[in-house]
Design an enzyme around this catalytic site. Structure first.
Site, mmCIF file in Angstrom:
data_model
loop_
_atom_site.group_PDB
_atom_site.id
_atom_site.type_symbol
_atom_site.label_atom_id
_atom_site.label_comp_id
_atom_site.label_asym_id
_atom_site.label_seq_id
_atom_site.Cartn_x
_atom_site.Cartn_y
_atom_site.Cartn_z
ATOM 1 C CD1 TRP A 172 -2.562 1.980 1.446
ATOM 2 C CD2 TRP A 172 -3.248 0.375 0.037
ATOM 3 N NE1 TRP A 172 -3.771 2.364 0.907
ATOM 4 C CE2 TRP A 172 -4.213 1.405 0.048
ATOM 5 C CE3 TRP A 172 -3.465 -0.736 -0.785
ATOM 6 C CZ2 TRP A 172 -5.373 1.356 -0.721
ATOM 7 C CZ3 TRP A 172 -4.621 -0.784 -1.559
ATOM 8 C CH2 TRP A 172 -5.554 0.258 -1.521
ATOM 9 C CG ASP A 183 -1.311 12.234 -2.332
ATOM 10 O OD1 ASP A 183 -1.205 10.985 -2.340
ATOM 11 O OD2 ASP A 183 -1.801 12.850 -3.288
ATOM 12 C CD GLU A 192 -5.186 5.442 0.215
ATOM 13 O OE1 GLU A 192 -6.033 4.909 -0.501
ATOM 14 O OE2 GLU A 192 -4.867 4.997 1.329
ATOM 15 C CD GLU A 193 -3.471 8.776 -7.297
ATOM 16 O OE1 GLU A 193 -3.167 9.933 -7.645
ATOM 17 O OE2 GLU A 193 -4.434 8.150 -7.777
ATOM 18 C CD GLU A 209 -13.491 6.996 -5.045
ATOM 19 O OE1 GLU A 209 -13.313 6.470 -6.163
ATOM 20 O OE2 GLU A 209 -12.796 6.728 -4.049
HETATM 21 C C1 LIG Z 1 7.604 6.841 1.240
HETATM 22 O O1 LIG Z 1 8.574 7.708 1.808
HETATM 23 C C2 LIG Z 1 9.026 7.359 3.113
HETATM 24 C C3 LIG Z 1 10.098 8.347 3.515
HETATM 25 O O2 LIG Z 1 9.579 9.424 4.135
HETATM 26 C C4 LIG Z 1 9.624 5.973 3.122
HETATM 27 O O3 LIG Z 1 9.965 5.604 4.442
HETATM 28 C C5 LIG Z 1 8.616 4.981 2.570
HETATM 29 O O4 LIG Z 1 9.206 3.718 2.472
HETATM 30 C C6 LIG Z 1 8.143 5.418 1.196
HETATM 31 N N1 LIG Z 1 7.135 4.482 0.790
HETATM 32 C C7 LIG Z 1 7.173 3.842 -0.367
HETATM 33 C C8 LIG Z 1 6.089 2.865 -0.616
HETATM 34 O O5 LIG Z 1 8.022 4.064 -1.208
#
Ligand SMILES: *[C@@H]1O[C@H](CO)[C@@H](O)[C@H](O)[C@H]1NC(C)=O
Ligand SMILES: *[C@@H]1O[C@H](CO)[C@@H](O)[C@H](O)[C@H]1NC(C)=O
Ligand SMILES: *[C@@H]1O[C@H](CO)[C@@H](O)[C@H](O)[C@H]1NC(C)=O
Length: 612
Positions: A153, A209, A212-213, A435
């Site tokens: 996710w 955000d 979720e994207e 939605e």
């Molecule tokens: C999104 O960014 C955070 C860093 O702030 C990181 O820890 C996380 O693994 C990232 N998630 C993905 C799915 O890349």
């Protein structure tokens, strides 16, 4: 109805002045009355729609635990049968505000259940982490029984803890001012404290955000984080505690919030390269959820009436004029259908009910603030917004005694109502809010009965009626530090264990919405009914049995369900029956089932059965 359709059609036929105004075919006053009636009706549908999706007794919540909010009952295409921290918090903030206004005790019981469920959810280890260092608090969604969701996710999502703190603080304030200070201090505060510590520790890291994207920095997230830290500090003091991490980090979150302003609109996602314009309803939602009725038209906290937010409203809503067929021929200055962002491709990219409603809500809240301030200041920043709805607008300050003020506020109200009229036009006659609605046909799309869509209808209506949420202290938290600094304050976290609510006085419900849920595997042409000893269940007459709904039937959960309003205390017998395609009736095996409708302050109850 008819007058609205005529109005829409004439505008669609481009009955347009050179200055871009659309001439209403019916006088505004007449139009408003029809809209008023529709809103009042739809608002009660929206409240029922929210309650239906809250476990464990909501009419569409079979499978959800007590106090957990389903994003939607939809299980396939898309599957939203989970509980999101963000959506739940926004929904319960709306319900807390309803409760504060109406004092309806059945709402209070839902709120208490939600808070108890959140105390437990905070302790559930999940792929984002655990409570020990706070990281687990940013897990976006959980299974409807409150266990961790372990699939891939977009995580973490750092708005959830902030929004939950805000929802709980709103209720905490009510507790404090109604003689339940110890519940505020001992039940609510420990949960809020974890969320505030989380925000203070992690606000300066990227995350996903609200859509979720995008893994970056999101205006919505930063705005609600700032708010939570500010009101969190005040709430801490009111229960005899303190939140030093709130105090040290809040000014820096406000400093960072300014970074999203491009000079002419808000770039909703920064610290990430999305390849998009940054024009996004994210920003409008950020403003309505940080609206403070005691604040002025303050730019630094992006209040709804601030020149920046009005300019942004125009830029964001304009970005949808050319991308949706349903907006064809609607001239600037008239409301349009609003989606998430113009580059959206989810379900092919469509308007969303909650985004269109939030565009209206910002303007109603702005109108309230403008009237309270007693003047309108049109600056070079906000001029284009005002000119779109009132072509002769010019920069300057117009006091409430001037005719310009009257004209501007009237244009603003008409413009805001236009957004609600768009939602009215694309809401099916059932009143159900999905939605999205299709960008070409206007038909409902994606998840049905989206809880957040209904909650956004409730908050839009409240804003339109000047039913105000409490102030969160924006007016004294709007000084931007001279220098922004990257920062963080490491928090301490501990499980909130007390959920022993006091016995609040409450009104016993005279009737209860009882939902019959039965798992019954059927084939095409077969239908399941419930029949029983009371008139509402057909008095054992199979021709008067209550037909159940298979709308959420799946192979693994062959659910048939239906809700019947029954007098509290009724003792009844019932059975499920199956009607074959040829009309033949097949009864369940003996014995008869029995049920006593509870006598309590709750207005809903649920039964879970399996076909025998
Ligand atoms: C999104 O960014 C955070 C860093 O702030 C990181 O820890 C996380 O693994 C990232 N998630 C993905 C799915 O890349
Ligand atoms: C952290 O804060 C600094 C100072 O405001 C800012 O420049 C930086 O972009 C922020 N980073 C994140 C990920 O919030
Ligand atoms: C179920 O109730 C019906 C209606 O009162 C009755 O005729 C029937 O005998 C009952 N069945 C059993 C097994 O008690």
């Amino acid at each position: 109805m008819i007058s609205r359709n005529i109005f829409t059609r004439l505008c669609a036929l481009a009955l347009v002045l050179p200055l871009g105004q659309c001439i209403p075919a019916t006088p505004p006053v007449q139009k408003r009355a029809a809209l008023d009636t529709w809103i009042a009706n739809e608002n009660s549908i929206a409240l029922s729609g929210v309650l239906a999706n809250i476990g464990s007794t909501g009419a569409k919540s079979y499978g959800a635990s007590s106090g957990l909010v389903l994003a939607s009952p939809s299980k396939v295409n898309p599957n939203y049968f989970y509980t999101w921290t963000r959506d739940s918090a926004l929904v319960f903030k709306a319900l807390v505000d309803q409760f504060i206004t109406t004092q309806e005790s059945y709402l209070q019981l839902e709120i208490n259940d939600y808070i108890s469920a959140q105390a437990k959810l905070q302790t559930v280890s999940n792929p984002s982490g655990s409570l020990s260092n706070g990281a687990g608090l940013a897990e976006p969604k959980y299974m409807p029984d409150g266990t961790a969701f372990t699939g891939d996710w977009g995580r973490p999502q750092r708005d959830g803890p902030a929004l939950r703190a805000t929802a709980l603080i709103a209720y905490g304030r009510w507790l404090l001012s109604n003689g339940y200070g110890s519940a505020a201090a001992n039940i609510v505060w420990p949960i809020v404290k974890n969320d505030l510590e989380y925000v203070a520790q992690y606000w300066n890291q990227t995350g996903f955000d609200l859509w979720e994207e995008v893994n970056g920095s999101s205006f919505f997230t930063t705005a609600v984080q700032h708010r939570a830290l500010v009101e969190g500090s005040a709430f801490a003091a009111s229960v005899g505690k303190s939140c030093p991490n709130c105090d040290s980090q809040a000014p820096q979150t406000l400093c960072f919030l300014q970074r999203y302003w491009s000079g002419s609109y808000i770039i909703s996602n920064i610290n990430v390269n999305t390849g998009r314009s940054g024009k996004d309803a994210n920003s409008i939602l950020g403003s309505i959820h940080t609206f403070d009725p005691n604040a002025g038209c303050d730019d630094s906290t992006f209040q709804p009436c601030s020149p920046r937010m009005l300019a942004n409203h125009r830029v964001v809503t304009d970005s949808f004029r050319l991308v949706y067929g349903v907006n064809n021929g609607i001239s600037q200055g008239s409301a349009v259908a609003v989606g998430r962002y113009p580059e959206d491709v989810y379900f092919n990219g469509n308007p969303w009910y909650l985004c269109t409603l939030s565009a209206a809500e910002q303007l109603y809240s702005a109108l309230y603030q403008i009237n309270k301030v007693g003047s309108i200041s049109i600056t070079s920043t906000s001029l284009a917004f005002w000119q779109a709805i009132y072509p002769s607008a010019a920069t300057g300050t117009f006091s409430s005694s001037s005719s310009t003020f009257t004209s501007l506020t009237s244009a603003l109200r008409t413009y805001a109502d236009g957004y609600v009229a768009i939602v009215q036009k694309y809401t099916p006659s059932s009143g159900g809010l999905a939605e999205q609605f299709d960008k070409s046909s206007g038909g409902p799309l994606s998840a049905v009965d989206l809880t957040w869509s209904y909650a956004s209808f409730l908050t839009m209506t409240a804003a339109r009626n000047n039913v105000l949420p409490a102030s969160w202290g924006a007016g004294s938290a709007n000084q931007v530090p001279g220098v922004c600094a990257a920062s963080s304050a490491t928090g301490s976290y501990s499980p909130a264990t007390n959920t022993n609510w006091p016995n609040f006085p409450c009104t016993t419900a005279s009737t209860v919405f009882v939902t019959f849920n039965v798992l019954a595997t059927t084939s095409l042409g077969q239908n399941i009914y419930v029949v029983g000893s009371v008139a509402a269940l057909g008095s054992w007459d199979t021709t008067k049995a209550v037909k159940l709904d298979a709308g959420r039937y799946t192979d693994s959960v062959p659910l048939w369900y239906g809700t019947v309003n029954l007098a509290a205390g009724t003792v009844l017998q019932y059975k499920y029956i199956r009607k074959e395609a040829d009309g033949r009736v097949v009864w369940e095996s003996d014995p008869n089932r029995s049920y006593s409708v509870p006598t309590s302050c709750r207005r809903s109850a649920a039964i879970g059965d399996s076909w025998r």
